[in-house]
Design a protein around this motif. Structure first.
Motif, PDB file in Angstrom:
ATOM      1  N   SER A  71      35.695  35.151  39.589  1.00  0.00           N
ATOM      2  CA  SER A  71      36.222  35.450  40.991  1.00  0.00           C
ATOM      3  C   SER A  71      37.199  36.444  40.971  1.00  0.00           C
ATOM      4  N   GLY A 130      40.253  36.833  41.846  1.00  0.00           N
ATOM      5  CA  GLY A 130      41.434  36.452  41.212  1.00  0.00           C
ATOM      6  C   GLY A 130      41.420  36.470  39.688  1.00  0.00           C
ATOM      7  N   GLN A 131      40.216  35.761  39.150  1.00  0.00           N
ATOM      8  CA  GLN A 131      39.952  35.466  37.792  1.00  0.00           C
ATOM      9  C   GLN A 131      39.867  37.138  37.385  1.00  0.00           C
ATOM     10  N   THR A 173      49.093  41.060  41.144  1.00  0.00           N
ATOM     11  CA  THR A 173      48.702  39.639  41.492  1.00  0.00           C
ATOM     12  C   THR A 173      47.831  39.940  42.948  1.00  0.00           C
ATOM     13  N   ILE A 181      45.070  36.914  43.866  1.00  0.00           N
ATOM     14  CA  ILE A 181      45.271  36.017  42.771  1.00  0.00           C
ATOM     15  C   ILE A 181      45.753  34.814  43.693  1.00  0.00           C
ATOM     16  N   ASP A 182      45.115  33.389  43.545  1.00  0.00           N
ATOM     17  CA  ASP A 182      45.567  32.467  44.437  1.00  0.00           C
ATOM     18  C   ASP A 182      47.111  31.969  44.359  1.00  0.00           C
ATOM     19  N   PRO A 183      47.614  31.214  44.965  1.00  0.00           N
ATOM     20  CA  PRO A 183      49.206  31.018  45.195  1.00  0.00           C
ATOM     21  C   PRO A 183      49.487  30.199  43.861  1.00  0.00           C
ATOM     22  N   ARG A 213      49.270  33.046  41.111  1.00  0.00           N
ATOM     23  CA  ARG A 213      50.558  34.084  40.997  1.00  0.00           C
ATOM     24  C   ARG A 213      51.754  33.375  40.650  1.00  0.00           C
TER      25      ARG A 213
END
Ligand code: ATP
Length: 313
Positions: free
Chosen positions: A129, A131-132, A155, A158-160, A163
């Motif tokens: 993904s 973020g990954q 970041t 990247i999800d919360p 992060r």
């Protein structure tokens, strides 16, 4: 403390665009320095000048006591903003490949675990993904255990939870003595991570300081933002003398409201019979500093020409 990064009067133009107009700053060993500023302010150009990936037109820079191009690459980590490694390698293969470029690199499995990719090491980079993928890119900057780490918007995407995990990682790196120079458009991130913050606008460093210093100097007052229901007669609100208020499009903003004055302000609204939909108490933060120094407005900011609500005589 030793100065690890120094910029002295750096200038850089691209045609008519002056990306850096004489930027001077220094960053100490183990410090996390956060660079903020609008799109096109020159943040990436400054990182490039400090990492030797662009040559400035004027001024000078030094990293670990040497000109950027002469610094041992083993001691630097750089995460560019738009870094795209090969898509058909797994995260583990990528980290291993980059580890092979350095003497005494870290164990790829440890690095992948550190960025939260222990279970995704066998996935092709292109199938991770967004973020990954960003986490994998951060892993690549850590394989050589750098003394100085440049992170250009680390970041983004990247999800919360991810992060926050990376913030902890950056904290740990700094605690171990790594100097971190990062850019971000997340004021929350910079306020959370940076020991000092620099605001770059149109190629100029407008201010540098600790986040709390900047907030105290430029952040403005605590305020209570009131959204009213229906046709409230806001002009009749009689605030305590220590508070001032301005009528806005959808209600009232009361300034100078510390935690102990919230109830005073609410009492004044109640006494005037004001019916409200919401009350939000806002303390100034880095976002207000950013917006006020870049000339922009923010929600609840004191409008230039609003009807004032009087205090008690
Ligand atoms: N290689 C280049 N060629 C031409 N112009 C460039 C080049 N690199 C940067 N610029 C210009 O220099 C200015 C500063 O760009 P820079 O990428 O440093 O800004 P930034 O603060 O990092 O922006 P953002 O927050 O959008 O990433 C911009 O006007 C940009 O268009």
């Amino acid at each position: 403390m030793d100065e690890v990064l120094v910029a002295d009067g750096l200038t850089k133009s691209y045609g008519d665009v002056e990306a850096l107009s004489g930027v001077s700053l220094s960053v100490a060993e183990g410090e996390v320095f956060g660079l903020i500023g609008p799109n096109g302010a020159g943040k990436t150009t400054l990182i490039r000048a400090l990492t030797g990936t662009t040559t400035p037109d004027g001024g000078s820079a030094s990293v670990l006591g040497s000109p950027p191009v002469d610094v041992d690459r083993q001691r630097l980590g750089l995460l560019p903003q738009d870094f795209r490694p090969a898509g058909r390698l797994t995260a583990h293969e990528l980290v291993s490949y980059y580890a092979g470029l350095y003497d005494g690199a870290r164990d790829p499995d440890d690095v992948l675990a550190e960025v939260g990719l222990a279970d995704t090491g066998d996935t092709w980079y292109e199938n991770l993904s967004g973020g990954q993928q960003r986490r994998a890119c951060i892993a690549l900057t850590l394989v050589n255990d750098p003394d100085v780490l440049f992170l250009d918007e680390p970041t983004t995407g990247i999800d919360p939870a991810g992060r926050r995990a990376l913030w902890t990682l950056i904290d740990d790196l700094a605690d171990r003595g790594t100097t971190v120079f990062l850019t971000s458009h997340s004021m929350e991130e910079v306020e959370r991570l940076a020991d000092r913050v620099g605001l770059l606008n149109e190629g100029q460093l407008v201010t540098v300081g600790r986040p709390d210093q900047l907030v105290a100097e430029y952040g403005g007052e605590s305020r209570l933002v009131v959204r009213t229901a229906g046709d409230a007669d806001l002009e009749s609100v009689s605030l305590p003398a220590s508070l001032t208020g301005d009528v806005t499009d959808d209600g009232l903003t009361v300034y100078g409201v510390g935690p102990r004055q919230i109830s005073d302000a609410v009492d004044a609204l109640d006494e005037a019979g004001v019916v409200y939909e919401s009350l939000v108490w806002k303390q100034p933060g880095l976002e207000e500093v950013y917006l006020s120094l870049t000339g922009e407005q923010f929600e609840g900011a004191r409008p230039a020409a609003a009807a004032a609500v009087g205090g008690e005589p």
